[in-house]
Design a protein around this motif. Structure first.
Motif, short mmCIF file in Angstrom:
data_model
loop_
_atom_site.label_atom_id
_atom_site.label_comp_id
_atom_site.label_asym_id
_atom_site.label_seq_id
_atom_site.Cartn_x
_atom_site.Cartn_y
_atom_site.Cartn_z
N MET A 282 22.95 22.16 69.30
CA MET A 282 21.58 22.06 69.80
C MET A 282 20.66 22.99 69.00
O MET A 282 19.57 22.57 68.56
CB MET A 282 21.55 22.45 71.28
CG MET A 282 20.20 22.31 71.94
SD MET A 282 19.82 20.57 72.25
CE MET A 282 18.13 20.70 72.82
N ASP A 283 21.10 24.21 68.79
CA ASP A 283 20.28 25.17 68.04
C ASP A 283 20.06 24.70 66.61
O ASP A 283 18.96 24.84 66.05
CB ASP A 283 20.95 26.54 68.05
CG ASP A 283 21.06 27.13 69.46
OD1 ASP A 283 20.36 26.65 70.36
OD2 ASP A 283 21.86 28.07 69.64
N TYR A 284 21.11 24.17 65.99
CA TYR A 284 20.99 23.66 64.61
C TYR A 284 19.99 22.50 64.55
O TYR A 284 19.14 22.44 63.66
CB TYR A 284 22.37 23.20 64.12
CG TYR A 284 22.36 22.52 62.78
CD1 TYR A 284 22.32 23.25 61.60
CD2 TYR A 284 22.41 21.12 62.70
CE1 TYR A 284 22.32 22.61 60.36
CE2 TYR A 284 22.41 20.48 61.47
CZ TYR A 284 22.37 21.24 60.31
OH TYR A 284 22.36 20.60 59.09
N SER A 285 20.07 21.59 65.51
CA SER A 285 19.16 20.44 65.52
C SER A 285 17.72 20.88 65.71
O SER A 285 16.80 20.36 65.06
CB SER A 285 19.55 19.47 66.65
OG SER A 285 20.81 18.90 66.42
N MET A 286 17.51 21.84 66.58
CA MET A 286 16.14 22.29 66.85
C MET A 286 15.54 23.01 65.64
O MET A 286 14.32 23.03 65.48
CB MET A 286 16.13 23.21 68.08
CG MET A 286 16.48 22.50 69.38
SD MET A 286 15.32 21.18 69.83
CE MET A 286 13.88 22.14 70.24
N ALA A 287 16.39 23.59 64.80
CA ALA A 287 15.90 24.31 63.62
C ALA A 287 15.86 23.42 62.37
O ALA A 287 15.40 23.88 61.32
CB ALA A 287 16.78 25.53 63.36
#
Length: 335
Positions: free
Chosen positions: A168-173
């Protein structure tokens, strides 16, 4: 890449001010099941009858335009406070952004758009894009799509931390101006790009055709992972490369309503392998493939023909029992 685009699009509904990312469990709250049913109703109101019959299947999904769907979505927009009988304006904007497919900041398309089909209210669509609230299941786009994008589809590969929150964090960044270049990149130890190895998108099937190869490509119109619009664009390239004769050896069979490989409000039960065997061994080109709806659909036992693109299943004049495949023929949609 479209998984990261969707995650960013839908997470905007539940992202608190100042947050860089969003707890993956919260993503499921971006749309309730009632919200997705409203969106499904809007798509059906706009496009269900384009194939000649309003029956809960958008057979003519290629003719289902964003303008007419958005008009129906806006008709279901909240005039005041958000409740379960209306859609928030930002939710409608998020769906338009998501279905439009990923773009960079200049508006250049990075992947195909997704068709407006009627499968978004099914868990098979929801679990990829948003995840489930009850039982709590994180978005597959975050839990599996993001690690695949980082480690398989990008060069050099990047290992993410454990658990779906890391995805999730990777996708948001993910930066759609900068990061997609890694899909096509090479590096020391990686002489071929991920796209070169995985895309399998060449329109040159001349050797396959010369050897007598035959190919059937079924694809759900509500596939939340890979857009059927991309598959159709590939087939159109193959068709141009073969002087308009691609259907003599390769045919796409769209499945309206079907999610990723199966499921959804669709006639997703069919024998594609048998059709391929008959084509190869007996020379019987598949002009239609009989399909039925399973017990989890709104119409258990319904049958329909799946038609080779660009043909669509349309009711025969005078047909009475439109729950049976015999009442339909594969014809072009005009207009």
């Amino acid at each position: 890449m479209p998984e990261a685009w969707d995650t960013q699009s839908y997470a905007a509904q539940v992202r608190a001010p100042g947050e860089k990312s969003v707890p993956v469990a919260r993503l499921a709250q971006a749309f309730s099941n009632a919200d997705l049913l409203l969106a499904r109703q809007a798509v059906l109101a706009a496009c269900d009858a384009k194939d000649g019959l309003a029956d809960g299947l958008v057979g003519a999904f290629a003719q289902c335009g964003t303008v007419e769907v958005v008009r129906e979505l806006r008709a279901r927009q909240c005039s005041g406070q958000k409740n379960q009988s209306c859609l928030a304006p930002a939710q409608i904007d998020a769906m338009v952004r998501g279905f439009g497919g990923p773009r960079d900041s200049r508006g250049q398309s990075l992947y195909a758009s997704f068709p407006w089909d009627a499968g978004m209210a099914d868990n098979g669509w929801r679990i990829w894009k948003l995840g489930l609230e009850t039982p709590a299941v994180p978005s597959i786009n975050a839990g599996m799509g993001a690690p695949a994008l980082a480690t398989i589809f990008s060069t050099p590969p990047r290992a993410l931390g454990p658990g779906p929150q890391a995805g999730m964090d990777y996708s948001m960044a993910y930066d759609f101006d900068r990061d997609p270049a890694a899909i096509h990149a090479t590096a020391p130890g990686f002489p071929r790009s991920a796209w070169e190895d995985i895309a399998a998108r060449s329109s040159d099937l001349s050797r396959f055709r010369k050897r007598g190869g035959r190919m059937i490509v079924p694809h759900g119109a509500s596939d939340p992972v890979f857009s059927i619009n991309d598959t159709i664009a590939w087939w159109n390239d193959v068709n141009r490369s073969n002087a308009g004769q691609a259907a003599s050896f390769v045919r796409i069979f769209p499945v309206p309503g079907m999610a990723h490989c199966q499921g959804g409000p669709a006639t997703d039960q069919f024998d594609g392998l048998g059709a391929l065997v008959r084509w190869v061994e007996q020379g019987q080109a598949p002009d239609r493939i009989e399909a039925s709806a399973g017990p989890m659909t709104p119409w258990p036992g319904r049958t329909r023909p799946l038609c080779p693109y660009p043909l669509v299943a349309r009711p025969v004049a005078g047909a009475t029992d439109t729950e049976k495949a015999a009442a339909f023929e594969c014809r072009a949609v005009v207009g």
